[in-house]
Scaffold this motif. Structure first.
Motif, PDB file in Angstrom:
ATOM      1  N   MET A   1      20.678 -65.820 -36.165  1.00 30.23           N
ATOM      2  CA  MET A   1      21.534 -64.759 -35.632  1.00 30.23           C
ATOM      3  C   MET A   1      20.731 -63.946 -34.651  1.00 30.23           C
ATOM      4  O   MET A   1      19.623 -63.542 -34.934  1.00 30.23           O
ATOM      5  N   THR A   2      21.307 -63.683 -33.531  1.00 23.83           N
ATOM      6  CA  THR A   2      20.499 -63.119 -32.463  1.00 23.83           C
ATOM      7  C   THR A   2      20.163 -61.662 -32.669  1.00 23.83           C
ATOM      8  O   THR A   2      19.174 -61.177 -32.171  1.00 23.83           O
ATOM      9  N   HIS A   3      20.998 -60.960 -33.414  1.00 21.75           N
ATOM     10  CA  HIS A   3      20.692 -59.544 -33.569  1.00 21.75           C
ATOM     11  C   HIS A   3      19.344 -59.343 -34.220  1.00 21.75           C
ATOM     12  O   HIS A   3      18.693 -58.337 -34.022  1.00 21.75           O
ATOM     13  N   GLY A 317      14.407 -69.457 -33.210  1.00 24.11           N
ATOM     14  CA  GLY A 317      14.695 -68.027 -33.314  1.00 24.11           C
ATOM     15  C   GLY A 317      13.766 -67.334 -34.303  1.00 24.11           C
ATOM     16  O   GLY A 317      13.308 -67.932 -35.274  1.00 24.11           O
ATOM     17  N   HIS A 318      13.478 -66.074 -33.973  1.00 21.26           N
ATOM     18  CA  HIS A 318      12.717 -65.207 -34.896  1.00 21.26           C
ATOM     19  C   HIS A 318      11.284 -65.717 -35.066  1.00 21.26           C
ATOM     20  O   HIS A 318      10.769 -66.379 -34.196  1.00 21.26           O
ATOM     21  N   GLY A 319      10.659 -65.402 -36.184  1.00 21.47           N
ATOM     22  CA  GLY A 319       9.269 -65.783 -36.395  1.00 21.47           C
ATOM     23  C   GLY A 319       8.428 -64.574 -36.752  1.00 21.47           C
ATOM     24  O   GLY A 319       8.814 -63.430 -36.517  1.00 21.47           O
ATOM     25  N   VAL A 332      15.497 -69.234 -45.325  1.00 20.41           N
ATOM     26  CA  VAL A 332      15.131 -68.218 -44.338  1.00 20.41           C
ATOM     27  C   VAL A 332      15.342 -68.799 -42.951  1.00 20.41           C
ATOM     28  O   VAL A 332      14.880 -69.900 -42.657  1.00 20.41           O
ATOM     29  N   GLU A 333      16.063 -68.044 -42.131  1.00 18.38           N
ATOM     30  CA  GLU A 333      16.447 -68.556 -40.816  1.00 18.38           C
ATOM     31  C   GLU A 333      15.261 -69.047 -40.006  1.00 18.38           C
ATOM     32  O   GLU A 333      15.291 -70.127 -39.418  1.00 18.38           O
ATOM     33  N   LYS A 334      14.199 -68.230 -39.951  1.00 11.08           N
ATOM     34  CA  LYS A 334      13.083 -68.609 -39.078  1.00 11.08           C
ATOM     35  C   LYS A 334      12.469 -69.940 -39.509  1.00 11.08           C
ATOM     36  O   LYS A 334      12.019 -70.714 -38.680  1.00 11.08           O
ATOM     37  N   LEU A 386      17.410 -71.987 -30.891  1.00 12.53           N
ATOM     38  CA  LEU A 386      18.032 -72.393 -32.152  1.00 12.53           C
ATOM     39  C   LEU A 386      18.047 -71.234 -33.142  1.00 12.53           C
ATOM     40  O   LEU A 386      17.017 -70.593 -33.379  1.00 12.53           O
ATOM     41  N   HIS A 387      19.213 -70.995 -33.719  1.00 11.73           N
ATOM     42  CA  HIS A 387      19.374 -69.919 -34.704  1.00 11.73           C
ATOM     43  C   HIS A 387      20.267 -70.391 -35.836  1.00 11.73           C
ATOM     44  O   HIS A 387      20.912 -71.435 -35.758  1.00 11.73           O
ATOM     45  N   ALA A 388      20.322 -69.578 -36.897  1.00 11.97           N
ATOM     46  CA  ALA A 388      21.323 -69.747 -37.947  1.00 11.97           C
ATOM     47  C   ALA A 388      22.039 -68.417 -38.086  1.00 11.97           C
ATOM     48  O   ALA A 388      21.443 -67.358 -37.890  1.00 11.97           O
ATOM     49  N   ASN A 389      23.300 -68.478 -38.434  1.00  6.16           N
ATOM     50  CA  ASN A 389      24.140 -67.295 -38.415  1.00  6.16           C
ATOM     51  C   ASN A 389      24.218 -66.648 -39.790  1.00  6.16           C
ATOM     52  O   ASN A 389      23.786 -67.223 -40.791  1.00  6.16           O
TER      53      ASN A 389
HETATM   54 ZN   LIG Z   1      18.973 -65.562 -35.308  1.00 11.09          ZN
END
Ligand SMILES: [Zn+2]
Length: 538
Positions: A1-3, A317-319, A332-334, A386-389
């Protein structure tokens, strides 16, 4: 998720003021024989010791407070000297001398003028609230900051930024713009059916207007604990994103955009401004349509100077400290998106022989601009984030493929009034004029390619990976704006959905997504190489 791409901070002082103790009600101040009118309510006193209430009353249009209440709050010794017709208020070695019915006060020998005199009411001495800043503050050894507008008295070096909010509505979203003065770090997190704005402060001087009446997206907004603004989410809420905080004079400006659940059959609305598309106003495939679902584009020939793909940048995404979305069973998304990114890199390199770079390997968090820079500096031909929502509704599911939408950025650009006008060539010979700030120009020139690539990905995720729900969406994403090549951001599913969480962790799913994306890259390369080149407009 981009936020979640916004930088996360930890704040240590947030709980300092949780214990909120109020003084008793001001009954004694409002005796039955008095003509005092309570007006404006009590003054809130914030200090390291907590939150207290200082009753205030209106006497002949002056806001007055009790000298006895001030004595209690500030450890003043108040004495009445009948012979001298004076009242003294002492703190440590300093003394303020007041005279009944007089507006002049001596504070440690210095004369101070007040807007109303010392007044006797119901056996109590009252002074105007200005007494605090004009007479008491100069002799007090701790900073006193009285804010008449918010009826707040800040004692000591507390960080109590003022927070205001305004709303911009569209049929599919509400944008909340928070202004925080002085500049203060703030983050937004989601907890079940609410969003929380955490401000790195000791308390907030918050002035938040009621939420817009638009039903079902944002149902309420208010300050909750001393440093949090809570936004209650309605049934139509689907996801949110935040802009990176920017500075505007002395204030930080942070926007939170709440997006409604997409309605599949709705034709995307015509943008309110920011993008002009001669000859195709409001057409479903018009560039720059607002946030919302858009029909898949046909594959317009991509008249670019990049006839092939040699280098791809994949952006997990993220990290680092920013984990992104967390699933109910611990995914975990990252980690999920990094695993998929590594598989994708391997498959593309092995099958297509392209050079593939990752923006990071989870060493530490890097920002959106740094990710774009990696792609731009390496002269990549394609950028895949690449992300997960995540959603408060555990049943929400499906893939969303984002490309940059321009309308909101155009709005922002005009507001910042440092807009440049740019005329971009469009395939087929037309032009479109857009207003953008500098860092947004990069992606704007590649939107046709980005949208074509997004359409190909959608086909491959359905056909090769067998994913039933794939939505294309255009949105003003900072992650894509600065990327100077065709770029997409793919939310591969909802980690908040237990089924999709389990799926996204599985090697089968990760491999099939990597394969589908590799096929999409290959098809997009073919598309670029085989499309007739458009001669540049004279
Ligand atoms: Zn994300």
């Amino acid at each position: 998720m981009t936020h979640r791409c916004t930088r996360r901070i930890t704040y240590a002082l947030g709980l300092l003021l949780v214990a909120a103790t109020a003084l008793g009600p001001p009954d004694a101040l409002l005796g039955p024989a008095t003509v005092l009118l309570a007006q404006g309510g009590p003054i809130t006193v914030l200090s390291r010791d907590g939150r207290r209430t200082l009753p205030a009353v209106d006497v002949q249009n002056h806001q007055m407070v009790g000298l006895d209440d001030l004595a209690t709050l500030f450890q003043l010794q108040v004495r009445e000297d009948a012979a001298a017709r004076a009242v003294t208020a002492s703190y440590k070695n300093q003394t303020i001398v007041l005279t009944p019915d007089q507006s002049l006060v001596s504070a440690s020998g210095r004369l101070v003028s007040l807007p109303a005199p010392l007044t006797r009411r119901s056996n109590r001495w009252l002074v105007p609230v200005e007494f605090i800043s004009r007479a008491l503050a100069p002799i007090y050894d701790v900073k006193l900051d009285f804010r008449p507008q918010s009826r707040l008295l800040v004692v000591g070096d507390l960080r109590v930024p003022r927070v205001t909010a305004q709303y911009d509505e569209s049929p599919s979203s509400i944008r909340v713009t928070f202004q925080i003065t002085p500049r203060t770090t703030a983050t937004v997190t989601q907890e079940q059916n609410r969003l929380l704005l955490h401000v790195e402060a000791d308390a907030l001087d918050a002035s938040i207007p009621p939420a817009p009446s638009q039903q079902g997206l944002l149902t309420g907004i208010r300050a909750t604990d001393p440093t949090t603004i809570q936004m209650d989410l309605g049934q139509r809420f689907n996801s949110f994103r935040t802009s990176p905080a920017t500075s505007s004079g002395a204030a930080s400006v942070l926007t939170v955009e709440l997006l409604a659940v997409p309605v599949e059959s709705t034709v995307a609305p015509t943008p309110p401004g920011g993008v002009t598309t001669p000859g195709a106003p409001g057409a479903p495939t018009a560039p720059g349509v607002a946030t919302g679902p858009v029909p898949p584009t046909d594959l317009p020939a991509f008249g670019s100077s990049r006839p092939t793909i040699r280098t791809i940048v994949i952006d997990p995404g993220h990290g680092g400290d920013d984990a992104g979305v967390k699933g109910p069973r611990g995914a975990v998304e990252k980690d999920v998106v990094l695993a998929i990114a590594r598989r994708l890199k391997g498959v593309i390199e092995g099958r297509l022989g392209m050079r593939v770079l990752l923006t990071h390997q989870d060493g530490k968090l890097i920002g959106a601009d740094a990710r774009a820079s990696i792609a731009n500096n390496n002269k990549a031909d394609l950028f895949i984030s690449l992300h997960a929502n995540g959603s408060p509704r555990p049943t929400t599911r499906g893939v969303t493929i984002f490309t940059l939408g321009l309308d909101r950025f155009g709005e922002d650009a005009r507001r910042q009034s440092r807009a440049d006008r740019a005329v971009l060539p469009v395939f087929g010979g037309g032009t479109r004029e857009i207003s953008l700030v500098e860092w947004e120009l990069a992606q704007a020139a590649h939107l046709d390619g980005s949208n074509a690539f997004a359409g190909i990905i959608e086909q491959r995720l359905r056909a090769t990976a067998g994913l039933p729900t794939v939505t294309l969406q255009r949105a003003p994403m900072r992650n894509l704006a600065g990327v100077n090549m065709p770029a997409v951001l793919v939310e591969l599913g909802y980690l908040s959905n237990p089924d999709e969480e389990q799926q996204m962790r599985s090697a089968d799913f990760q491999n099939s997504v990597a394969l589908a994306l590799t096929e999409a890259v290959s098809a997009f390369r073919d598309h670029l190489e085989l499309s007739p080149q458009v001669a540049p407009a004279p």
